[in-house]
Design an enzyme around this catalytic site. Structure first.
Site, PDB file in Angstrom:
ATOM      1  N   TYR A 168      56.468  29.577   6.863  1.00  0.00           N
ATOM      2  CA  TYR A 168      56.102  29.679   5.454  1.00  0.00           C
ATOM      3  C   TYR A 168      57.379  29.664   4.620  1.00  0.00           C
ATOM      4  CZ  TYR A 168      51.227  30.616   6.488  1.00  0.00           C
ATOM      5  OH  TYR A 168      49.920  30.489   6.900  1.00  0.00           O
ATOM      6  N   ASP A 212      52.105  30.338  12.851  1.00  0.00           N
ATOM      7  CA  ASP A 212      52.977  31.047  11.917  1.00  0.00           C
ATOM      8  C   ASP A 212      54.182  31.479  12.740  1.00  0.00           C
ATOM      9  OD1 ASP A 212      54.311  32.876  10.338  1.00  0.00           O
ATOM     10  OD2 ASP A 212      52.548  34.071   9.828  1.00  0.00           O
ATOM     11  N   ASN A 237      52.049  36.218  19.623  1.00  0.00           N
ATOM     12  CA  ASN A 237      51.280  35.397  20.554  1.00  0.00           C
ATOM     13  C   ASN A 237      51.945  35.323  21.917  1.00  0.00           C
ATOM     14  OD1 ASN A 237      50.810  33.163  17.766  1.00  0.00           O
ATOM     15  ND2 ASN A 237      49.381  34.730  18.470  1.00  0.00           N
ATOM     16  N   CYS A 282      43.464  30.429  15.731  1.00  0.00           N
ATOM     17  CA  CYS A 282      44.741  29.707  15.719  1.00  0.00           C
ATOM     18  C   CYS A 282      45.126  29.342  17.158  1.00  0.00           C
ATOM     19  CB  CYS A 282      45.836  30.554  15.073  1.00  0.00           C
ATOM     20  SG  CYS A 282      45.568  30.852  13.330  1.00  0.00           S
ATOM     21  N   ARG A 308      46.633  25.657  17.623  1.00  0.00           N
ATOM     22  CA  ARG A 308      46.545  24.586  16.625  1.00  0.00           C
ATOM     23  C   ARG A 308      47.467  24.839  15.440  1.00  0.00           C
ATOM     24  NH1 ARG A 308      44.027  26.165  12.031  1.00  0.00           N
ATOM     25  NH2 ARG A 308      42.924  28.151  12.184  1.00  0.00           N
ATOM     26  N   TYR A 367      37.778  35.759  18.125  1.00  0.00           N
ATOM     27  CA  TYR A 367      38.239  35.693  19.515  1.00  0.00           C
ATOM     28  C   TYR A 367      37.422  36.514  20.506  1.00  0.00           C
ATOM     29  CZ  TYR A 367      42.455  33.730  17.366  1.00  0.00           C
ATOM     30  OH  TYR A 367      43.328  32.958  16.648  1.00  0.00           O
ATOM     31  N   GLU A 389      45.761  44.702  19.479  1.00  0.00           N
ATOM     32  CA  GLU A 389      44.987  43.505  19.153  1.00  0.00           C
ATOM     33  C   GLU A 389      44.458  42.834  20.411  1.00  0.00           C
ATOM     34  OE1 GLU A 389      45.433  39.516  16.397  1.00  0.00           O
ATOM     35  OE2 GLU A 389      46.932  39.895  17.955  1.00  0.00           O
ATOM     36  N   ARG A 419      40.491  23.623  38.884  1.00  0.00           N
ATOM     37  CA  ARG A 419      41.136  23.112  37.676  1.00  0.00           C
ATOM     38  C   ARG A 419      40.293  23.415  36.431  1.00  0.00           C
ATOM     39  NH1 ARG A 419      42.043  18.902  41.524  1.00  0.00           N
ATOM     40  NH2 ARG A 419      40.256  17.734  40.743  1.00  0.00           N
ATOM     41  N   TRP A 474      44.647  42.285  10.794  1.00  0.00           N
ATOM     42  CA  TRP A 474      43.481  41.604  10.238  1.00  0.00           C
ATOM     43  C   TRP A 474      42.996  42.218   8.923  1.00  0.00           C
ATOM     44  CZ3 TRP A 474      41.006  37.263  12.315  1.00  0.00           C
ATOM     45  CH2 TRP A 474      41.489  36.836  13.548  1.00  0.00           C
TER      46      TRP A 474
END
Length: 418
Positions: A308, A268, A276, A197, A265, A130, A62, A177, A84
């Site tokens: 969930y 899961d 992630n 996400c 944001r 993405y 991914e 920065r 996906w």
């Protein structure tokens, strides 16, 4: 030391203890908290959770899909990555009536993606998700009807390659920065099958001390570099540090460390977050290699952080429970002694396995293992070329990354909500 699994287990427990029940887009329902941070020092090992077995190749596939700028699931499906599938199938069912002579299901849909290139080109597309934002921000990308009346995606204007810009800025202005990549393109959200996400990340670099560079040089040469600054009579030269620094530069020892912080944001926590964490850990490793820096800290800032409702029992299993004295004895005995030694122990008065005399044994089920080590299969020369030509991302494959010494507890299965 594996502090990452402990942080993750603590997060699961926090959601169970303090989460509030909320309705959600999928109709499943969640227990949710708002705002959480995970920090990991990359020197402690690669951030792949050990309290359940992780699908390593799926995660790598991914990430490489993102870095290629791809937004069609064909690459994922061909590499047996099905993260996906549900989103693509849902989009297909919402935007096409399909063949009226067929009873469509997700399995049949994915088989068509595998075997029919034209079908995959049209219906495997997820919109400007993405990869499109990372590699072609602002590219015109809209759906228009084709000759059959089906709406398909077309590019209208070129975009900005945020990854290429990031690599260039790291080489020319590493104290900036503004070392950021953003996926939250407000103007394109309605064209995506799912808004991002994890919507952006920022990197930060710092200079390495002489001592830090010295450790790297010593690990590469397997010798004490300072001994080469001694004179013939055995005394040190007046400037051993300068001589060693020169040697470091000749060996191209990195001069800077690089950290990455991503923002999310919606999280899961059971299925998505472990991916992630590992994905951004691998991204940090790839970028660090491309600009000859050392991976430093990995930081995740989490917004709506939820379980969930159909993942509650799985979360409890991954947190684990306290082992009984008998269970701890059996673990210790199995790992340390041959059959027959049990006669030396009174089963009603088992020894204290925490007194330092006996080999340490786990206190809980799902006790974390040491973190694995990442091994890059591509050469340093490849990454040097990659820093100049980002099209070489297309030459990276899942097999180019291996984790060594990965020990984990068994997989814990849980349903995916789309």
């Amino acid at each position: 030391m594996n502090n990452l699994d402990k942080q993750y287990q603590d997060l699961l427990q926090s959601i169970l203890d303090y989460g509030v029940e909320k309705k959600d887009r999928t109709g499943t329902g969640t227990k949710s908290i708002f705002g959480y941070t995970i920090r990991h020092n990359m020197r402690d090992g690669f951030p792949l959770l050990t309290t359940k077995k992780m699908a390593w190749k799926t995660m790598v596939t991914e990430l490489l899909w993102f870095l290629r700028g791809d937004t069609n699931i064909k690459f994922l499906v061909d590499n047996n990555c099905h993260i996906w599938d549900g989103d693509a199938f849902k989009n297909f069912m919402n935007t096409s009536e399909g063949d009226p002579d067929l009873i469509w299901n997700q399995e049949q849909f994915i088989n068509m993606i595998k075997t029919d290139d034209e079908f995959a080109k049209q219906w495997g597309e997820l919109g400007p998700v993405y990869g499109k934002q990372w590699r072609s921000w602002g590219e015109g990308f809209k759906r228009v009807p084709n000759e059959k009346g089906d709406k398909v995606y077309h590019v209208t204007t070129t975009g900005i390659d945020q990854i290429a810009n990031l690599i260039n800025d790291l080489k020319t202005n590493p104290d900036s920065r503004r070392l950021m990549v953003n996926a939250w393109n407000v103007g394109g959200l309605d064209q995506m099958v799912l808004p991002p996400c994890h919507y952006g990340f920022q990197v930060y670099t710092r200079g390495l001390s002489f001592e830090e560079r010295y450790v790297i040089l010593k690990s590469r040469t397997n010798e004490d570099p300072l001994k080469y600054s001694r004179l013939d009579n055995g005394d040190y030269d007046q400037h051993p540090k300068e001589m060693t620094t020169k040697w470091m530069n000749e060996e191209n020892i990195p001069t800077r460390a690089i950290s990455l912080m991503w923002n999310q944001r919606s999280v899961d926590t059971f299925l998505g977050l472990p991916f992630n964490i590992a994905s951004y850990g691998l991204l940090l490793e790839i970028i660090a290699k491309a600009v000859n820096m050392v991976p430093d800290e990995l930081i995740g800032n989490l917004g709506d952080t939820h379980l969930y409702l159909n993942h509650i029992e799985q979360a409890k299993e991954q947190i684990g429970r306290e082992l009984t004295d008998e269970e701890r004895y059996n673990i210790w005995f199995t790992n340390n002694y041959e059959t027959g030694m049990e006669r030396y122990f009174d089963p009603n008065n088992l020894p204290d396995f925490d007194d330092g005399y006996y080999t340490p044994t786990p206190k809980r089920t799902r006790e974390p293992y040491p973190l694995p080590v990442l091994k890059h299969m591509k050469t340093d020369e490849f990454y040097k070329s990659l820093s100049e030509d980002q099209s070489l991302f297309h030459h990276l494959n899942p097999a180019d990354f291996m984790v060594e010494n990965y020990q984990s507890h068994p997989t814990i299965k849980a349903p995916l909500s789309n």
